[in-house]
Design a protein around this motif. Structure first.
Motif, PDB file in Angstrom:
ATOM      1  N   PRO A 168       0.796  -1.233   0.000  1.00 57.37           N
ATOM      2  CA  PRO A 168       0.000   0.000   0.000  1.00 57.37           C
ATOM      3  C   PRO A 168       0.825   1.277   0.000  1.00 57.37           C
ATOM      4  CG  PRO A 168      -0.053  -1.030   2.158  1.00 57.37           C
ATOM      5  CD  PRO A 168       0.622  -2.007   1.242  1.00 57.37           C
ATOM      6  N   ILE A 169       0.178   2.319  -0.487  1.00 51.97           N
ATOM      7  CA  ILE A 169       0.688   3.686  -0.411  1.00 51.97           C
ATOM      8  C   ILE A 169      -0.256   4.460   0.506  1.00 51.97           C
ATOM      9  CG2 ILE A 169       0.965   5.842  -1.710  1.00 51.97           C
ATOM     10  CD1 ILE A 169       1.885   4.184  -4.078  1.00 51.97           C
ATOM     11  N   TRP A 170       0.304   5.350   1.312  1.00 50.89           N
ATOM     12  CA  TRP A 170      -0.514   6.110   2.261  1.00 50.89           C
ATOM     13  C   TRP A 170      -0.914   7.433   1.656  1.00 50.89           C
ATOM     14  CZ3 TRP A 170      -1.825   2.987   6.079  1.00 50.89           C
ATOM     15  CH2 TRP A 170      -0.985   1.890   6.343  1.00 50.89           C
ATOM     16  N   GLY A 171      -2.204   7.750   1.744  1.00 52.73           N
ATOM     17  CA  GLY A 171      -2.711   8.974   1.140  1.00 52.73           C
ATOM     18  C   GLY A 171      -3.895   9.536   1.891  1.00 52.73           C
ATOM     19  N   ASP A 172      -4.765  10.220   1.142  1.00 55.31           N
ATOM     20  CA  ASP A 172      -5.900  10.906   1.767  1.00 55.31           C
ATOM     21  C   ASP A 172      -7.188  10.093   1.728  1.00 55.31           C
ATOM     22  OD1 ASP A 172      -4.302  13.126   2.294  1.00 55.31           O
ATOM     23  OD2 ASP A 172      -4.712  13.995   0.316  1.00 55.31           O
ATOM     24  N   GLN A 173      -7.229   9.060   0.889  1.00 55.77           N
ATOM     25  CA  GLN A 173      -8.471   8.310   0.766  1.00 55.77           C
ATOM     26  C   GLN A 173      -8.193   6.838   0.522  1.00 55.77           C
ATOM     27  OE1 GLN A 173     -10.766   9.218  -2.784  1.00 55.77           O
ATOM     28  NE2 GLN A 173      -8.930   9.832  -3.906  1.00 55.77           N
ATOM     29  N   LEU A 174      -9.239   6.046   0.697  1.00 54.63           N
ATOM     30  CA  LEU A 174      -9.155   4.618   0.455  1.00 54.63           C
ATOM     31  C   LEU A 174      -9.501   4.351  -1.002  1.00 54.63           C
ATOM     32  CD1 LEU A 174      -8.885   1.697   1.523  1.00 54.63           C
ATOM     33  CD2 LEU A 174     -11.344   1.772   2.031  1.00 54.63           C
ATOM     34  N   THR A 175      -8.559   3.785  -1.733  1.00 54.60           N
ATOM     35  CA  THR A 175      -8.804   3.503  -3.145  1.00 54.60           C
ATOM     36  C   THR A 175      -7.828   2.430  -3.625  1.00 54.60           C
ATOM     37  OG1 THR A 175      -9.018   4.485  -5.356  1.00 54.60           O
ATOM     38  CG2 THR A 175      -7.234   5.298  -3.969  1.00 54.60           C
ATOM     39  N   LEU A 176      -8.116   1.851  -4.766  1.00 54.36           N
ATOM     40  CA  LEU A 176      -7.226   0.883  -5.405  1.00 54.36           C
ATOM     41  C   LEU A 176      -7.020   1.356  -6.835  1.00 54.36           C
ATOM     42  CD1 LEU A 176      -5.813  -1.957  -5.027  1.00 54.36           C
ATOM     43  CD2 LEU A 176      -7.818  -2.916  -6.194  1.00 54.36           C
ATOM     44  N   THR A 177      -5.826   1.837  -7.130  1.00 56.05           N
ATOM     45  CA  THR A 177      -5.564   2.353  -8.471  1.00 56.05           C
ATOM     46  C   THR A 177      -5.070   1.239  -9.379  1.00 56.05           C
ATOM     47  OG1 THR A 177      -3.307   3.004  -7.868  1.00 56.05           O
ATOM     48  CG2 THR A 177      -5.041   4.666  -7.637  1.00 56.05           C
TER      49      THR A 177
END
Length: 404
Positions: free
Chosen positions: A75-84
């Motif tokens: 995973p990458i940590w960001g502002d929202q939960l998503t799967l790119t």
């Protein structure tokens, strides 16, 4: 939660891959479909697809001949939960989980599980091969029911700096779940073969046609064009496996030799690396550009330290250097010695003075002398052949589960 889409800007004496599968000891999955119905391969990796081009990329690009490949990164940590998604080809897609900053470990596992379940439901994937490079992925994928589970153990990850403390326990669970285990070298095979009934050694292979163009003159890349010769080069990740003290002493002994280093510096403080005027850090290069660099070197080197992190490695660069027509000097890494040193394909040096002498021999044309034997070996150890043999074993394992 959303799923978004984006576009991408062995020696023959140890023939372990031909061992026979014993139907009585194969660990079968709960599902039972005809072998021809298996369309998907889901890979769980600790490495980024767009990091150094190495074993996962070589094998999984070839796997697209047989399956749709989904490459799931950490995973990458960001502002929202998503799967790119990033489509590398129409048959290979890289998936990257993005988790909100501040997510606690237990919640991170739950969220990754949720993302994977949503993705598989949307793609209607229910008959697939699970392919693991990292046992840690079991934490969020152990509820899945793949047709078979493959563990491609390319390194002894527990010996690397920063390895999670629970990695060995997760690897034990993965070995219990796996139907078949591949290893990235013979030393790794010896370490794993007593822990599973179906372990097969597949050491580093070669894309000969890609690297052999370096045997003909290639334009010298701009960032090394101004550097004089002779040039002694290394290409790969510069981390805890790299013997920077050996490099420092060589650079001091031979100030007229130019040491070219291609690759990222990771997990170590760059300040500890030698910074003399004849040591050149050119950064990471794309796979397609490597032959141009290699073509303008005089000798290639494998300056690996002898420590826990190198005990089981089988460097991919060894056959790539040879395919490029470069003489090679290496420290005595076990799998390098048994596969190439004992066959007199490369020189092995166990000290700075021995390394210096070996480079001198290579620069004067004294080694190697039998390129015909080297090329015969390389042609028999292609990535195409390796994938073909791996998939033969995978299909055999799946066929056994149908018969059972």
């Amino acid at each position: 939660m959303e799923i978004t889409d984006s576009s991408p800007d062995s020696t023959k004496a140890i023939n372990l891959s031909t061992r026979q599968l014993n139907p009585a000891t194969v660990n079968h999955s709960a599902t039972s479909f005809p072998v021809d119905d298996v369309q998907d391969l889901i890979c769980f990796s600790h490495l980024r697809w767009n990091f150094v081009y190495q074993r996962p990329q070589h094998l999984l690009n070839r796997a697209t001949r047989n399956y749709r490949v989904w490459f799931i990164e950490e995973p990458i940590w960001g502002d929202q939960l998503t799967l790119t998604r990033c489509h590398q080809t129409d048959r290979l897609t890289v998936l990257v989980p993005h988790l909100p900053h501040g997510t606690k470990p237990a919640e991170a596992i739950r969220l990754q599980r949720q993302l994977i379940d949503t993705f598989m439901a949307n793609e209607r994937i229910n008959n697939f091969i699970a392919w693991y490079y990292t046992p840690m992925a079991l934490l969020f994928s152990d509820h899945l029911t793949p047709r078979i589970t493959v563990y491609d153990c390319m390194d002894e990850l527990s010996a690397f700096w920063g390895a999670p403390p629970q990695l060995l326990e997760e690897e034990k669970r993965l070995m219990e779940r796996a139907n078949i285990v591949f290893t990235g070298g013979h030393s790794l095979y010896e370490a794993k073969c007593t822990r599973h009934p179906h372990v097969f050694a597949f050491p580093s292979s070669i894309d000969f046609s890609h690297f052999s163009v370096a045997r003909q003159p290639q334009p010298d890349p701009a960032d090394q064009r101004v550097i004089p010769q002779p040039r002694i080069g290394f290409s790969g990740v510069i981390d805890e496996r790299f013997d920077y003290e050996l490099l420092r002493e060589l650079a001091q002994r031979r100030p007229q030799w130019q040491f070219m280093l291609l690759g990222p510096i990771v997990k170590i403080n760059p300040a500890i690396l030698p910074r003399t005027s004849n040591v050149h850090y050119l950064g990471m290069k794309s796979y397609k550009d490597l032959p141009a660099y290699f073509s303008n070197w005089d000798v290639a080197m494998l300056p690996f330290a002898l420590n826990n992190s190198t005990r089981f490695i089988s460097p991919t660069k060894t056959p790539e250097y040879l395919a490029a027509g470069l003489p090679v000097v290496s420290t005595p890494i076990r799998d390098v010695v048994r596969t190439y040193g004992n066959a007199d394909f490369i020189q092995i040096a166990d000290s700075a003075s021995a390394f210096e002498s070996a480079i001198e021999t290579a620069l004067t044309g004294g080694h190697p002398t039998d390129w015909t034997a080297i090329d015969e070996f390389l042609m028999e150890n292609s990535w195409d052949h390796t994938w073909s043999e791996m998939n033969r074993l995978i299909v055999a394992t799946m066929s056994l589960s149908v018969e059972q």
